[in-house]
Design a protein around this motif. Structure first.
Motif, PDB file in Angstrom:
ATOM      1  N   ASN A  46       0.826  -1.213   0.000  1.00 17.71           N
ATOM      2  CA  ASN A  46       0.000   0.000   0.000  1.00 17.71           C
ATOM      3  C   ASN A  46       0.855   1.256   0.000  1.00 17.71           C
ATOM      4  O   ASN A  46       0.566   2.219  -0.714  1.00 17.71           O
ATOM      5  CB  ASN A  46      -0.934   0.010   1.218  1.00 17.71           C
ATOM      6  N   HIS A  47       1.912   1.256   0.810  1.00 19.96           N
ATOM      7  CA  HIS A  47       2.783   2.438   0.878  1.00 19.96           C
ATOM      8  C   HIS A  47       3.425   2.724  -0.479  1.00 19.96           C
ATOM      9  O   HIS A  47       3.401   3.864  -0.968  1.00 19.96           O
ATOM     10  CB  HIS A  47       3.864   2.225   1.938  1.00 19.96           C
ATOM     11  N   ILE A  48       3.994   1.697  -1.093  1.00 20.04           N
ATOM     12  CA  ILE A  48       4.642   1.890  -2.393  1.00 20.04           C
ATOM     13  C   ILE A  48       3.602   2.314  -3.428  1.00 20.04           C
ATOM     14  O   ILE A  48       3.832   3.219  -4.244  1.00 20.04           O
ATOM     15  CB  ILE A  48       5.367   0.611  -2.837  1.00 20.04           C
ATOM     16  N   GLY A  49       2.437   1.678  -3.402  1.00 18.50           N
ATOM     17  CA  GLY A  49       1.392   2.016  -4.355  1.00 18.50           C
ATOM     18  C   GLY A  49       0.923   3.445  -4.225  1.00 18.50           C
ATOM     19  O   GLY A  49       0.652   4.121  -5.232  1.00 18.50           O
ATOM     20  N   ASN A  50       0.835   3.944  -2.996  1.00 17.89           N
ATOM     21  CA  ASN A  50       0.399   5.325  -2.792  1.00 17.89           C
ATOM     22  C   ASN A  50       1.425   6.322  -3.323  1.00 17.89           C
ATOM     23  O   ASN A  50       1.054   7.351  -3.899  1.00 17.89           O
ATOM     24  CB  ASN A  50       0.128   5.579  -1.302  1.00 17.89           C
ATOM     25  N   ILE A  51       2.701   6.042  -3.135  1.00 22.65           N
ATOM     26  CA  ILE A  51       3.738   6.923  -3.685  1.00 22.65           C
ATOM     27  C   ILE A  51       3.726   6.863  -5.207  1.00 22.65           C
ATOM     28  O   ILE A  51       3.860   7.886  -5.894  1.00 22.65           O
ATOM     29  CB  ILE A  51       5.135   6.533  -3.152  1.00 22.65           C
ATOM     30  N   ALA A  52       3.526   5.662  -5.750  1.00 14.59           N
ATOM     31  CA  ALA A  52       3.524   5.489  -7.202  1.00 14.59           C
ATOM     32  C   ALA A  52       2.373   6.217  -7.870  1.00 14.59           C
ATOM     33  O   ALA A  52       2.436   6.514  -9.070  1.00 14.59           O
ATOM     34  CB  ALA A  52       3.473   4.004  -7.550  1.00 14.59           C
ATOM     35  N   SER A  53       1.329   6.514  -7.099  1.00 11.00           N
ATOM     36  CA  SER A  53       0.149   7.166  -7.676  1.00 11.00           C
ATOM     37  C   SER A  53       0.027   8.625  -7.255  1.00 11.00           C
ATOM     38  O   SER A  53      -1.049   9.201  -7.309  1.00 11.00           O
ATOM     39  CB  SER A  53      -1.116   6.398  -7.260  1.00 11.00           C
ATOM     40  N   SER A  54       1.151   9.228  -6.840  1.00 10.89           N
ATOM     41  CA  SER A  54       1.112  10.611  -6.376  1.00 10.89           C
ATOM     42  C   SER A  54       2.346  11.369  -6.841  1.00 10.89           C
ATOM     43  O   SER A  54       3.279  10.780  -7.405  1.00 10.89           O
ATOM     44  CB  SER A  54       1.037  10.648  -4.846  1.00 10.89           C
TER      45      SER A  54
END
Length: 1022
Positions: free
Chosen positions: A614-622
């Motif tokens: 989730n953490h990596i995914g949130n950075i990848a989408s911001s």
């Protein structure tokens, strides 16, 4: 002078002393441009000598006169005094009084303004001398005495440039004649031949220019567009008495020549019929390299990485790297047994790594000579990549601690395109090594080919001009000139951190190898070579005549080294086993056990916690930084990523993000390189965001994941495959704790880097016991894009796999990891993002390193079915070597009539067609995700499970391409050849794909029809 013409009418009279006084009183430095308060009172006259470039020269003279009236010729002194007294520029000139004139007439002459003199001639002559000086700087190398044999011009041109004084009409070219030779001319600021003198007679000017540029050193540098660099080179070669060496330096040079020469003579005596590609004819290479290393060590360099061809390699290993002589000598023993895994390589291809004290600088230095194949120049980008990596890990952002030296042959330097590709990496931010010293062993011949038919350029080194690298040609039979040039080259690299070339013009005393007869093709050259006195003898005689050494001292030094060789030869007879690991050029301390084995034969789970995903995914989408405006289309892409994360799903790009981000958190540096990789060829990656309002303002979200993460490097490369893949391979050699990936723009284009793949990546460990974990991402898939945008040629990679197709290995507890350890490389074609995620993480978590070849998708990047759930990426999950049928067919395997085996994208087309035809119960589809090493155990399990089914291999590639020829014998061996393995796919073809969209669709329909026609193989023999 404002230039004299435009301000002449406004100038007030000023004496030189008054002007200088006023300037110094105001505290301003004397400028090289005229200020508005400098005037002449004389009326303006149409004076041609005050226009164009002439005015620049007169301006230089005027300022010299302002600073010191005695620094210019008397005629200029009179001219400027008269001009300041009111004379017009055209009448200010006054001829010097004749010899014997009375004091009265002299006084009168000095006080009067004479009628129209020939001032034009004076200015023209000074300008001519300036042009003559410049001509020597530009073209002096064309007449330098570079060939030790004296039979060939190094630039392949016998004529002398017309604008040099040594030509038949040199002076007349400038409107000068012999009567001008004793005239004194003021020297321009663009030459240093005067030393402390500002003016010299023309005769002396010519003599000094010829001493600087036309002797045993030829300098090419005037094409460089940086004035500071040009001035630096001029000073090094024009300053009087610059090339001076003390007696200690001369004795050191002699001792190094002795070692270089006697080493080759020793090998010739002991193994006269063995190929060794000796250095005879260019023995000066050894002191040349040692001089470069000494000077670089003094300047702070701690690590030197070298690449070179086979000629002279054993000598370099012995006398530069300082490999034990007995280890070299035992290589000539035909009874020497190989103890390590792999096949090994010939002695003149092996590399070496050694750390020692440099005796000149008294500092520690690490020397690496890279192992390389016979493919000349192929090692160049590999050396550069390893150099860049070593600089990166030391945070050496200016190349002050780590440097590279590349050795070349003259024919290869001119003929091999990889030289050009490597040069063009030299100044790119993510590829520069901050200056490489290139040393060309210019034998003036390539195998049997005369240079006059081997290149179109004057010199073999002309390729270096494209990057403004200075080129120093030097006669290999003048050791002191070579030593001086090498010192200058090392200083240049230390000062400017740019490439430089040293062209050692020499000869090859033997043929291409010691068994070759050169007289067949170069009779005149080799007649002269047989007469040629060895350079060691020449230099020893020179030093003896100078009183630097005695004949006895010289003979004692030779005897001393001969004794060292004999003692090493005796010890070499005790060597019975060849340990290739002793020749390792890139050791990884601490990664393996002391005897070079993996510390375990297991691989941990490659899954991640949901929080981390989730953490990596949130950075990848911001966008993790403020005040940054991204493209509207990218906003939509990031939003869709965010939605996927919320839904616990990943597509291909997000799976890659997850793999990279997690490894960065574990301290693993990641470097992704290739053409357009920052965005991705197919606009799917977007690892570098660009501000839409500010030029060159970028953001790499991957570097904002964790506070103490490893750095992520993603860099668009130059439009090169051979050079860039070689570079990344070298980068991956430096450390096992980095994930280095090269992505082809399309998989089809990797074949321009075939040499790196064939000679380094596939056999590297077998030849040199050197593991490497580089990853190749090769977009692949038949999608109607034509023959050059469809196939990564998987058949070629599979053909080079070293596993035996006819032997099924034993399925032990550590079978999966053991199989990976035994293979030369890993080849996969993933069909799900999760499997792509796992295979990238496994590449680092394995206890050893193997090259990884991944055939990556194109249409699957956005395929709605090509997504994976977080559940397939959590702790306990791993890479699936095969994805077995888990639908209706798996529940009643005895009713299945056909087992389709496939790999990659074609699975989605098969699954869709099976559903359309409602054959889920009759046809099972199993995906082979890891092609090599082959998953024998999974295929055996599936064949037993579907014991009543036909087995067919389905691929979208043509029958003579793709995977069929590789998988068929392995599947047959697994099932003990009890059932045939049918083929479903396109017919054989010479091209990888059709260029016609309609034909493509017809071919697709045809093999899909065959796949689900359950009677297709009836009545066909096995």
């Amino acid at each position: 002078m404002h230039r004299l013409r435009t301000c002449a009418a406004k100038l007030r009279p000023l004496t030189a002393s008054q002007t200088v006084k006023n300037v110094s009183h105001s505290g301003a430095a004397v400028s090289r441009t005229f200020q508005q308060w400098r005037f002449y009172t004389a009326p303006v006259a149409a004076e041609p000598f005050l226009s164009g470039t002439s005015s620049n020269y007169v301006e230089e003279m005027y300022f010299a006169w302002l600073e010191n009236p005695q620094s210019v010729h008397k005629s200029w002194d009179v001219f400027f005094r008269n001009a300041n007294m009111g004379a017009a520029p055209g009448t200010a000139y006054q001829s010097p009084p004749p010899l014997g004139a009375s004091l009265a007439s002299l006084s009168q002459a000095q006080s009067m303004v004479v009628a129209q003199p020939n001032v034009d001639k004076l200015v023209e002559d000074h300008l001519a001398v300036q042009s003559l000086i410049r001509a020597y700087q530009i073209r002096g190398h064309h007449v330098a005495q570079l060939d030790p044999l004296g039979i060939l011009d190094a630039d392949l041109e016998a004529s002398v440039p017309a604008n040099l004084a040594t030509s038949s009409n040199g002076l007349a070219f400038y409107g000068l004649d012999e009567s001008d030779l004793d005239k004194v001319f003021h020297l321009p600021t663009t030459t240093f031949i005067g030393g402390n003198e500002t003016a010299l007679p023309l005769r002396e000017i010519i003599q000094r220019m010829e001493m600087s540029y036309c002797q045993h050193i030829g300098v090419e540098f005037m094409f460089i567009n940086d004035l500071e660099q040009c001035q630096w080179i001029r000073q090094k070669f024009e300053t009087p008495r610059a090339m001076q060496f003390n007696n200690e330096e001369k004795r050191t040079l002699l001792a190094r020549l002795i070692r270089s020469t006697r080493f080759e003579e020793f090998l010739q005596r002991k193994w006269s019929s063995e190929k060794r590609f000796g250095l005879e004819g260019c023995e000066v290479l050894i002191p040349a390299l040692k001089t470069i290393i000494d000077k670089s060590s003094e300047n702070g360099v701690e690590n030197v990485i070298m690449g070179m061809p086979h000629r002279g390699r054993l000598n370099v290993l012995a006398n530069v790297i300082r490999k034990e002589l007995e280890q070299i000598f035992c290589q000539f023993d035909s009874k020497l047994e190989a103890a390590d895994e792999g096949t090994g390589d010939v002695k003149y291809h092996l590399g070496m790594y050694h750390r020692r004290i440099n005796r000149v600088s008294n500092k520690n230095i690490t020397l690496s000579l890279m192992a390389n194949p016979s493919h000349l120049e192929a090692v160049d980008p590999v050396v550069q990549g390893k150099t860049k990596a070593e600089q990166f890990y030391l945070s050496d952002t200016e190349g002050k601690q780590v440097m590279s030296i590349l050795l070349h042959g003259d024919a290869a330097f001119a003929g091999q395109g990889i030289v050009y590709e490597t040069f063009h990496l030299s100044d790119l931010p993510s590829y520069t090594t901050h200056g490489t010293i290139h040393v060309v062993v210019n034998n003036q011949i390539g195998f049997t080919t005369d240079p006059r038919v081997a290149r179109s350029s004057p010199y073999p080194t002309d390729v270096a001009r494209v990057v403004n690298a200075p080129i120093f040609h030097v006669n290999g039979d003048d050791p002191e000139a070579v030593m001086y040039v090498c010192n200058v080259a090392a200083e240049w690299r230390n000062t400017f951190h740019k490439d430089v070339v040293v062209d050692l013009v020499c000869f090859r005393r033997n043929g291409h190898n010691e068994m070759d007869e050169p007289m067949f093709t170069q009779p005149l050259m080799y007649k002269q070579i047989k007469k040629q006195k060895p350079v060691l003898k020449k230099y020893a005689e020179k030093l003896t005549s100078e009183g630097v050494v005695t004949q006895q001292e010289f003979e004692e030094e030779m005897a001393k080294y001969d004794k060292i060789c004999e003692e090493a030869y005796t010890r070499s007879k005790d060597e019975k086993i060849m340990h290739i690991k002793h020749w390792l050029d890139s050791p990884w301390p601490g990664f393996f056990t002391l005897d070079g084995q993996p510390k375990s034969m297991t691989c941990p789970s490659t899954g991640l916690t949901e929080d981390m995903l989730n953490h990596i995914g949130n950075i990848a989408s911001s966008v993790p930084i403020e005040d940054f405006t991204i493209h509207g289309g990218l906003t939509r892409i990031l939003k869709s990523r965010g939605e996927m994360v919320k839904n616990r799903m990943v597509d291909w790009a997000l799976a890659e993000y997850m793999a990279f981000g997690s490894l960065l958190n574990e301290g693993i540096h990641i470097r992704l390189s290739g053409q357009d990789v920052e965005r991705g060829t197919f606009s799917h990656r977007h690892h570098v965001l660009h501000d839409q309002n500010v030029d060159k303002k970028t953001c790499i979200p991957m570097n904002h994941l964790w506070p103490n993460q490893a750095p992520y490097t993603v860099c668009n490369s130059s439009l090169s495959e051979y050079g860039v893949l070689g570079f990344e391979l070298g980068f991956a050699m430096a450390s096992p704790n980095a994930l280095v990936l090269w992505e082809a723009q399309f998989g089809d284009f990797h074949n321009t880097a075939q040499c790196i793949i064939d000679q380094f990546i596939s056999p590297g460990q077998a030849k040199w016991v050197r593991q490497n974990g580089i990853v190749l991402l090769l977009p692949h898939g038949m999608e109607g894009m034509g023959p050059e945008h469809s196939s990564a040629r998987p058949e070629r990679f599979l053909q080079m796999c070293n596993d035996d197709p006819d032997i099924v290995p034993k399925f032990t507890e550590d079978f999966v990891v053991r199989q990976l350890y035994d293979t030369n490389w890993i080849v996969v074609n993933c069909s799900t993002p999760a499997n792509y995620f796992h295979v990238l993480r496994r590449q680092i978590l394995l206890p050893f390193r193997k090259p990884l070849i991944i055939f990556t998708p194109k249409s699957l990047l956005r395929h709605p079915d090509a997504k994976s759930s977080f559940d397939t990426m959590l702790p306990g999950t791993e890479f699936l070597r095969g994805i077995v049928e888990d639908g209706v067919a798996a529940h009643k395997p005895q009713d299945v009539k056909r087992l389709l085996l496939c790999t990659g994208k074609v699975y989605y087309e098969l699954a869709k067609e099976r559903k359309t035809r409602d054959l889920q119960a009759e046809v099972a589809i199993t995906r082979v995700e890891q092609l090599s090493p082959f998953p024998f155990d999974i295929i055996e399990q599936e064949a037993k499970k579907y014991c009543n089914a036909e087995i067919a291999w389905c691929q979208e590639e043509h029958k003579n391409q793709g995977y069929y020829e590789y998988v068929k014998p392995r599947i047959r061996a697994t099932i003990h050849r009890e059932r045939p393995v049918w083929y479903v796919g396109r017919d054989p073809a010479s091209a990888p794909a059709t260029g016609n969209k309609n034909t493509h669709l017809q071919e697709l329909k045809r093999f899909l029809d065959t796949s689900f026609n359950l009677d297709a193989f009836k009545n066909l023999g096995k």
